[in-house]
Design an enzyme around this catalytic site. Structure first.
Site, mmCIF file in Angstrom:
data_model
loop_
_atom_site.group_PDB
_atom_site.id
_atom_site.type_symbol
_atom_site.label_atom_id
_atom_site.label_comp_id
_atom_site.label_asym_id
_atom_site.label_seq_id
_atom_site.Cartn_x
_atom_site.Cartn_y
_atom_site.Cartn_z
ATOM 1 C CB ALA A 6 10.684 -3.325 1.556
ATOM 2 C CG ASN A 32 8.093 0.934 2.396
ATOM 3 O OD1 ASN A 32 8.893 0.095 2.020
ATOM 4 N ND2 ASN A 32 7.688 1.023 3.656
ATOM 5 C CG LEU A 52 -1.921 -1.129 1.354
ATOM 6 C CD1 LEU A 52 -2.653 -1.044 2.687
ATOM 7 C CD2 LEU A 52 -2.905 -1.098 0.196
ATOM 8 C CD GLU A 96 4.024 10.199 7.083
ATOM 9 O OE1 GLU A 96 4.315 9.005 7.221
ATOM 10 O OE2 GLU A 96 2.910 10.585 6.659
ATOM 11 C CG ASN A 122 5.647 6.177 10.784
ATOM 12 O OD1 ASN A 122 5.782 5.023 10.418
ATOM 13 N ND2 ASN A 122 6.445 7.139 10.386
ATOM 14 C CG HIS A 143 9.075 7.761 7.263
ATOM 15 N ND1 HIS A 143 8.398 6.594 7.510
ATOM 16 C CD2 HIS A 143 8.124 8.689 6.976
ATOM 17 C CE1 HIS A 143 7.104 6.790 7.376
ATOM 18 N NE2 HIS A 143 6.908 8.043 7.058
ATOM 19 C CB CYS A 150 9.898 0.965 11.224
ATOM 20 S SG CYS A 150 10.581 1.774 9.758
#
Length: 447
Positions: free
Chosen positions: A27, A25, A21, A174, A110, A249, A370
């Site tokens: 990966a 990004n 989605l 973010e 985030n 990010h 993350c």
């Protein structure tokens, strides 16, 4: 007073899947439609948390969210029973089903931006929940995240919780993934480095292919809300060229701890100006800035994104040196691992590296950093934190049993329409809120 940096890791949710989605990004998009293993993902995260507790670090846990998010679908015009809604969405708008089923809330870097009491004018810890406006599947996390943080940090004499910034692109926020703090010691005043992708007003150079999700205006608003004086703030733009290479990010290209900023050569625009400002402002707090630059000829941006070298955790050890937590992918990459071996033997502040298997999270585009929200707490603030969210042997074993009891070990996008999965999620989360003393955190508990 003793002061600690506590890493609050997100517990991977029951609907962990690979829907691809997140534009920008690499990966996430590369692994779209792969079969996921939610149980393994959650256990991998817990294993990393427990390993850090075992070597003496403070560790907390933040809960997953209710997915699929039926409330979001009702707001979009679907009606009827929950099972009927899932069937209709799967038939008429399958793209929505993937979005409202995302387990991306596990990446709590985030979740919010956090300023410690040593920096704020009212001497309280401030939290601003990120609005995550750039991605629909992440924007629907905001309300549950806010309630989870309030259930974890309840004491109003120590903690201040701000509502998210306006849900507009000009204030795209973010969270801590674009925020670093530099200091001589966690309990002493420091400089908070706010990294933005673009300026909504006033103009800035922007990436050509992928979105710059975080704005300078959002960072400036958070600094005001958190009562940060000018000497505690530095604003610097992320290099738009690295955003176009998959650095969505700042925590994919830089990480800070204490006085150290570990970063890639191409991480920032106008680096010299920003570093001069950081050096000058840190000197007011009797702290010497220690930048560690990784040259592009040693580790390219593409290699950094592939291995998530910079999406590592830097942790201060009792001896004053630092431990770096990296994903296993960094260890498996010859050039990156050679660089890390040279780094730890160089006599600098980072003298140890540990690699962890987080492949379920990594395949979806999120590494060690993350998964954690950094919260600096003094002894009184730590004592006022919900103790049932702080990981120890008892909570670790309880959460491990809970995951093994409730999580599936195989999940595809087609499974997301199954009403049984929704009921499994709710049963598990209802049990978790009691286990962690979180109250009625989820919409289904309040209906």
């Amino acid at each position: 007073m003793p002061t600690y940096e506590v890493n609050f890791d997100g517990l991977v949710g029951l609907t962990h899947n690979y829907a691809g989605l997140s534009l920008g990004n690499l990966a996430s998009t590369a692994n779209q439609h792969a079969v996921a293993n939610p149980q393994l993902a959650a256990l991998q995260g817990l294993k990393k948390m427990k390993a850090l507790v075992d070597i003496g670090f403070k560790q907390g846990v933040l809960p997953p969210q209710e997915r699929p998010c039926i409330n979001s679908l009702r707001l979009l015009g679907f009606s009827g029973t929950d099972a009927h809604i899932l069937g209709q969405v799967a038939k008429k708008a399958p793209y929505l089903l993937a979005n409202v089923s995302s387990a991306s809330a596990m990446w709590v870097a985030n979740a919010a931006t956090v300023s410690p009491s040593a920096d704020t004018q009212d001497n309280k810890v401030h939290f601003t929940v990120a609005n995550l406006t750039n991605k629909f599947h992440r924007s629907i996390e905001v309300e549950t995240t806010r309630q989870a943080l309030q259930a974890t940090f309840r004491a109003k004499e120590h903690f201040v919780h701000h509502t998210p910034l306006p849900l507009q692109a000009q204030f795209g926020d973010e969270g801590a993934a674009n925020h670093n703090r530099l200091c001589a010691d966690y309990g002493k005043p420091g400089v908070e480095v706010f990294v933005y992708g673009r300026q909504a007003w006033g103009g800035s150079v922007e990436p050509r292919y992928f979105p710059a999700r975080h704005t300078r205006e959002a960072s400036e608003a958070i600094a005001r809300l958190h009562q940060l004086a000018d000497e505690h703030c530095v604003f610097v733009q992320q290099n738009p060229q690295v955003i176009d290479q998959g650095v969505f990010h700042n925590d994919v290209i830089a990480v800070a701890n204490g006085p150290v900023l570990f970063y890639h050569q191409h991480a920032f625009l106008d680096k010299l100006r920003a570093f001069e400002q950081i050096t000058r402002q840190l000197s007011q707090f009797e702290c010497q800035f220690v930048p560690i630059e990784v040259p592009n000829h040693t580790v390219s941006v593409e290699e950094a994104v592939r291995t998530y070298l910079f999406n590592s955790q830097l942790l201060s050890k009792a001896d004053g040196k630092m431990l770096m937590i990296v994903p296993e992918e960094s260890q498996q990459h010859t050039r990156v691992w050679a660089y890390l071996n040279d780094l730890v033997s160089s006599g600098g502040p980072i003298n140890e590296v540990k690699a962890f298997d987080l492949r379920e999270s990594m395949a979806n585009g999120g590494g060690p950093a993350c998964l954690r929200l950094r919260v600096v707490l003094n002894q009184q603030e730590l004592a006022a934190t919900n103790p049932n969210t702080l990981l120890d042997d008892h909570l670790y074993h309880s959460l491990t049993r809970w995951v093994k009891k409730h999580y599936r070990d195989r999940l595809t996008e087609a499974d997301l329409a199954d009403p049984v999965l929704l009921n499994e999620n709710r049963t598990a989360l209802d049990e978790l809120t009691q286990l962690m003393d979180l109250g009625s955190l989820y919409p289904f508990q309040r209906d």
